[in-house]
Design a protein around this motif. Structure first.
Motif, PDB file in Angstrom:
ATOM      1  N   GLY A  66       0.797  -1.222   0.000  1.00 25.30           N
ATOM      2  CA  GLY A  66       0.000   0.000   0.000  1.00 25.30           C
ATOM      3  C   GLY A  66       0.828   1.270   0.000  1.00 25.30           C
ATOM      4  N   THR A  67       2.137   1.155   0.096  1.00 28.44           N
ATOM      5  CA  THR A  67       3.001   2.326   0.092  1.00 28.44           C
ATOM      6  C   THR A  67       3.111   2.873  -1.321  1.00 28.44           C
ATOM      7  N   VAL A  68       3.048   4.166  -1.426  1.00 32.17           N
ATOM      8  CA  VAL A  68       3.182   4.825  -2.714  1.00 32.17           C
ATOM      9  C   VAL A  68       4.392   5.734  -2.647  1.00 32.17           C
ATOM     10  N   THR A  69       5.274   5.613  -3.630  1.00 34.40           N
ATOM     11  CA  THR A  69       6.429   6.486  -3.716  1.00 34.40           C
ATOM     12  C   THR A  69       6.213   7.443  -4.873  1.00 34.40           C
ATOM     13  N   ILE A  70       6.352   8.723  -4.579  1.00 39.24           N
ATOM     14  CA  ILE A  70       6.159   9.746  -5.597  1.00 39.24           C
ATOM     15  C   ILE A  70       7.412  10.596  -5.621  1.00 39.24           C
ATOM     16  N   THR A  71       7.970  10.779  -6.807  1.00 42.16           N
ATOM     17  CA  THR A  71       9.196  11.553  -6.949  1.00 42.16           C
ATOM     18  C   THR A  71       8.991  12.635  -7.994  1.00 42.16           C
ATOM     19  N   ALA A  72       9.407  13.841  -7.651  1.00 45.27           N
ATOM     20  CA  ALA A  72       9.423  14.936  -8.617  1.00 45.27           C
ATOM     21  C   ALA A  72      10.862  15.391  -8.739  1.00 45.27           C
ATOM     22  N   SER A  73      11.292  15.665  -9.952  1.00 45.35           N
ATOM     23  CA  SER A  73      12.679  16.043 -10.155  1.00 45.35           C
ATOM     24  C   SER A  73      12.753  17.127 -11.215  1.00 45.35           C
ATOM     25  N   GLY A  74      13.544  18.125 -10.954  1.00 47.26           N
ATOM     26  CA  GLY A  74      13.744  19.171 -11.942  1.00 47.26           C
ATOM     27  C   GLY A  74      13.080  20.471 -11.546  1.00 47.26           C
ATOM     28  N   GLU A  75      13.429  21.486 -12.258  1.00 44.52           N
ATOM     29  CA  GLU A  75      12.933  22.824 -11.979  1.00 44.52           C
ATOM     30  C   GLU A  75      11.411  22.869 -12.076  1.00 44.52           C
ATOM     31  N   ARG A  76      10.788  23.403 -11.071  1.00 41.67           N
ATOM     32  CA  ARG A  76       9.332  23.601 -10.982  1.00 41.67           C
ATOM     33  C   ARG A  76       8.533  22.307 -11.002  1.00 41.67           C
ATOM     34  N   SER A  77       9.150  21.222 -10.672  1.00 43.15           N
ATOM     35  CA  SER A  77       8.445  19.946 -10.634  1.00 43.15           C
ATOM     36  C   SER A  77       7.511  19.902  -9.440  1.00 43.15           C
ATOM     37  N   ILE A  78       6.419  19.207  -9.613  1.00 43.51           N
ATOM     38  CA  ILE A  78       5.503  18.958  -8.509  1.00 43.51           C
ATOM     39  C   ILE A  78       5.170  17.475  -8.509  1.00 43.51           C
ATOM     40  N   ALA A  79       4.764  16.967  -7.366  1.00 38.48           N
ATOM     41  CA  ALA A  79       4.384  15.563  -7.283  1.00 38.48           C
ATOM     42  C   ALA A  79       3.343  15.397  -6.198  1.00 38.48           C
ATOM     43  N   ALA A  80       2.407  14.519  -6.426  1.00 31.29           N
ATOM     44  CA  ALA A  80       1.374  14.225  -5.440  1.00 31.29           C
ATOM     45  C   ALA A  80       0.681  12.939  -5.831  1.00 31.29           C
TER      46      ALA A  80
END
Length: 141
Positions: free
Chosen positions: A111-125
Protein backbone atom coordinates in the motif's frame (compact mmCIF):
# COMPACT_ATOMS: atom_id res chain seq x y z
CA UNK A 1 12.31 -10.63 -10.87
CA UNK A 2 9.95 -10.55 -13.79
CA UNK A 3 9.68 -7.64 -16.18
CA UNK A 4 7.07 -5.79 -14.09
CA UNK A 5 9.18 -6.23 -10.95
CA UNK A 6 12.26 -4.96 -12.81
CA UNK A 7 10.33 -1.86 -13.86
CA UNK A 8 9.14 -1.26 -10.29
CA UNK A 9 12.63 -1.79 -8.88
CA UNK A 10 14.16 0.58 -11.45
CA UNK A 11 11.53 3.20 -10.63
CA UNK A 12 12.41 2.90 -6.95
CA UNK A 13 16.19 2.96 -7.55
CA UNK A 14 16.34 5.71 -10.21
CA UNK A 15 16.26 8.70 -7.83
CA UNK A 16 19.25 7.34 -5.88
CA UNK A 17 21.21 6.44 -9.01
CA UNK A 18 20.40 9.79 -10.64
CA UNK A 19 21.56 11.59 -7.49
CA UNK A 20 24.82 9.64 -7.51
CA UNK A 21 25.41 10.38 -11.21
CA UNK A 22 24.63 14.06 -10.65
CA UNK A 23 26.94 14.23 -7.64
CA UNK A 24 29.94 12.32 -9.02
CA UNK A 25 29.56 11.79 -12.76
CA UNK A 26 31.44 8.79 -14.13
CA UNK A 27 33.68 8.84 -11.06
CA UNK A 28 30.75 7.21 -9.24
CA UNK A 29 31.75 3.93 -10.90
CA UNK A 30 35.20 3.69 -9.34
CA UNK A 31 35.47 6.06 -6.38
CA UNK A 32 35.37 4.86 -2.82
CA UNK A 33 32.15 5.74 -1.05
CA UNK A 34 32.46 9.06 0.70
CA UNK A 35 31.47 8.75 4.35
CA UNK A 36 29.90 12.18 4.12
CA UNK A 37 27.71 11.30 1.12
CA UNK A 38 24.04 11.25 1.97
CA UNK A 39 22.14 7.98 2.01
CA UNK A 40 20.46 8.46 -1.36
CA UNK A 41 23.71 9.14 -3.19
CA UNK A 42 25.39 6.26 -1.34
CA UNK A 43 22.74 3.75 -2.41
CA UNK A 44 22.90 4.99 -6.00
CA UNK A 45 26.67 4.70 -5.96
CA UNK A 46 26.54 1.12 -4.63
CA UNK A 47 23.98 0.16 -7.29
CA UNK A 48 26.09 1.55 -10.14
CA UNK A 49 29.27 -0.02 -8.76
CA UNK A 50 27.55 -3.42 -8.56
CA UNK A 51 26.55 -3.11 -12.22
CA UNK A 52 30.11 -1.94 -13.05
CA UNK A 53 31.73 -4.95 -11.32
CA UNK A 54 29.64 -7.43 -13.29
CA UNK A 55 30.56 -5.98 -16.70
CA UNK A 56 33.41 -6.99 -18.95
CA UNK A 57 35.79 -4.35 -20.32
CA UNK A 58 33.47 -3.41 -23.19
CA UNK A 59 30.51 -3.22 -20.82
CA UNK A 60 32.43 -1.00 -18.41
CA UNK A 61 33.42 1.32 -21.25
CA UNK A 62 29.78 1.55 -22.35
CA UNK A 63 28.59 2.15 -18.78
CA UNK A 64 31.16 4.90 -18.30
CA UNK A 65 30.12 6.52 -21.59
CA UNK A 66 26.42 6.44 -20.66
CA UNK A 67 27.06 7.90 -17.21
CA UNK A 68 29.31 10.63 -18.69
CA UNK A 69 26.62 11.47 -21.22
CA UNK A 70 23.94 11.64 -18.54
CA UNK A 71 26.16 13.84 -16.37
CA UNK A 72 26.97 16.25 -19.19
CA UNK A 73 23.30 16.68 -20.06
CA UNK A 74 22.48 18.52 -16.79
CA UNK A 75 18.81 17.55 -17.15
CA UNK A 76 17.41 15.39 -14.35
CA UNK A 77 14.60 13.96 -16.49
CA UNK A 78 17.08 12.92 -19.19
CA UNK A 79 19.49 11.48 -16.63
CA UNK A 80 16.70 9.50 -15.00
CA UNK A 81 15.58 8.09 -18.36
CA UNK A 82 19.12 7.10 -19.37
CA UNK A 83 19.84 5.52 -15.99
CA UNK A 84 16.50 3.67 -16.01
CA UNK A 85 17.23 2.13 -19.42
CA UNK A 86 20.71 1.13 -18.30
CA UNK A 87 19.42 -0.53 -15.11
CA UNK A 88 16.59 -2.35 -16.87
CA UNK A 89 18.97 -3.80 -19.44
CA UNK A 90 21.47 -4.85 -16.76
CA UNK A 91 18.75 -6.50 -14.66
CA UNK A 92 17.17 -8.34 -17.60
CA UNK A 93 20.52 -9.81 -18.61
CA UNK A 94 21.74 -10.94 -15.19
CA UNK A 95 19.57 -12.82 -12.65
CA UNK A 96 22.35 -12.80 -10.02
CA UNK A 97 22.65 -9.03 -10.31
CA UNK A 98 18.87 -8.75 -9.82
CA UNK A 99 19.17 -10.57 -6.51
CA UNK A 100 22.15 -8.46 -5.40
CA UNK A 101 20.50 -5.16 -6.29
CA UNK A 102 17.08 -6.13 -4.92
CA UNK A 103 18.72 -6.58 -1.52
CA UNK A 104 20.06 -3.01 -1.60
CA UNK A 105 16.67 -1.31 -1.57
CA UNK A 106 14.09 -1.68 1.16
CA UNK A 107 10.95 -3.50 0.13
CA UNK A 108 8.09 -1.00 0.11
CA UNK A 109 5.30 -1.80 2.53
CA UNK A 110 2.06 -2.99 1.00
CA UNK A 111 0.00 0.00 0.00
CA UNK A 112 3.00 2.33 0.09
CA UNK A 113 3.18 4.82 -2.71
CA UNK A 114 6.43 6.49 -3.72
CA UNK A 115 6.16 9.75 -5.60
CA UNK A 116 9.20 11.55 -6.95
CA UNK A 117 9.42 14.94 -8.62
CA UNK A 118 12.68 16.04 -10.15
CA UNK A 119 13.74 19.17 -11.94
CA UNK A 120 12.93 22.82 -11.98
CA UNK A 121 9.33 23.60 -10.98
CA UNK A 122 8.44 19.95 -10.63
CA UNK A 123 5.50 18.96 -8.51
CA UNK A 124 4.38 15.56 -7.28
CA UNK A 125 1.37 14.22 -5.44
CA UNK A 126 -0.64 11.06 -5.16
CA UNK A 127 -3.87 13.01 -5.56
CA UNK A 128 -4.00 16.49 -6.98
CA UNK A 129 -6.82 18.80 -7.85
CA UNK A 130 -5.41 21.73 -9.74
CA UNK A 131 -1.72 22.35 -10.19
CA UNK A 132 -0.47 25.39 -12.01
CA UNK A 133 3.20 26.05 -12.62
CA UNK A 134 4.93 28.69 -14.65
CA UNK A 135 5.25 32.43 -14.81
CA UNK A 136 2.54 34.98 -15.38
CA UNK A 137 -0.48 32.87 -14.50
CA UNK A 138 -3.44 34.57 -12.92
CA UNK A 139 -5.86 32.39 -11.03
CA UNK A 140 -9.53 32.37 -12.08
CA UNK A 141 -11.97 32.64 -9.14
Amino acid sequence: MVSAEIGQWVEQASPAVTAAVSAYGAAVLTRAQDAAADATVGIGQRILQAVWRRRDEAGRTELERVVDEATDEQDDAYTTAVVSRLLKRALQDDPELREELAAMLPVPAAGTVTITASGERSIAAQHIGTAITGDGHTSQP
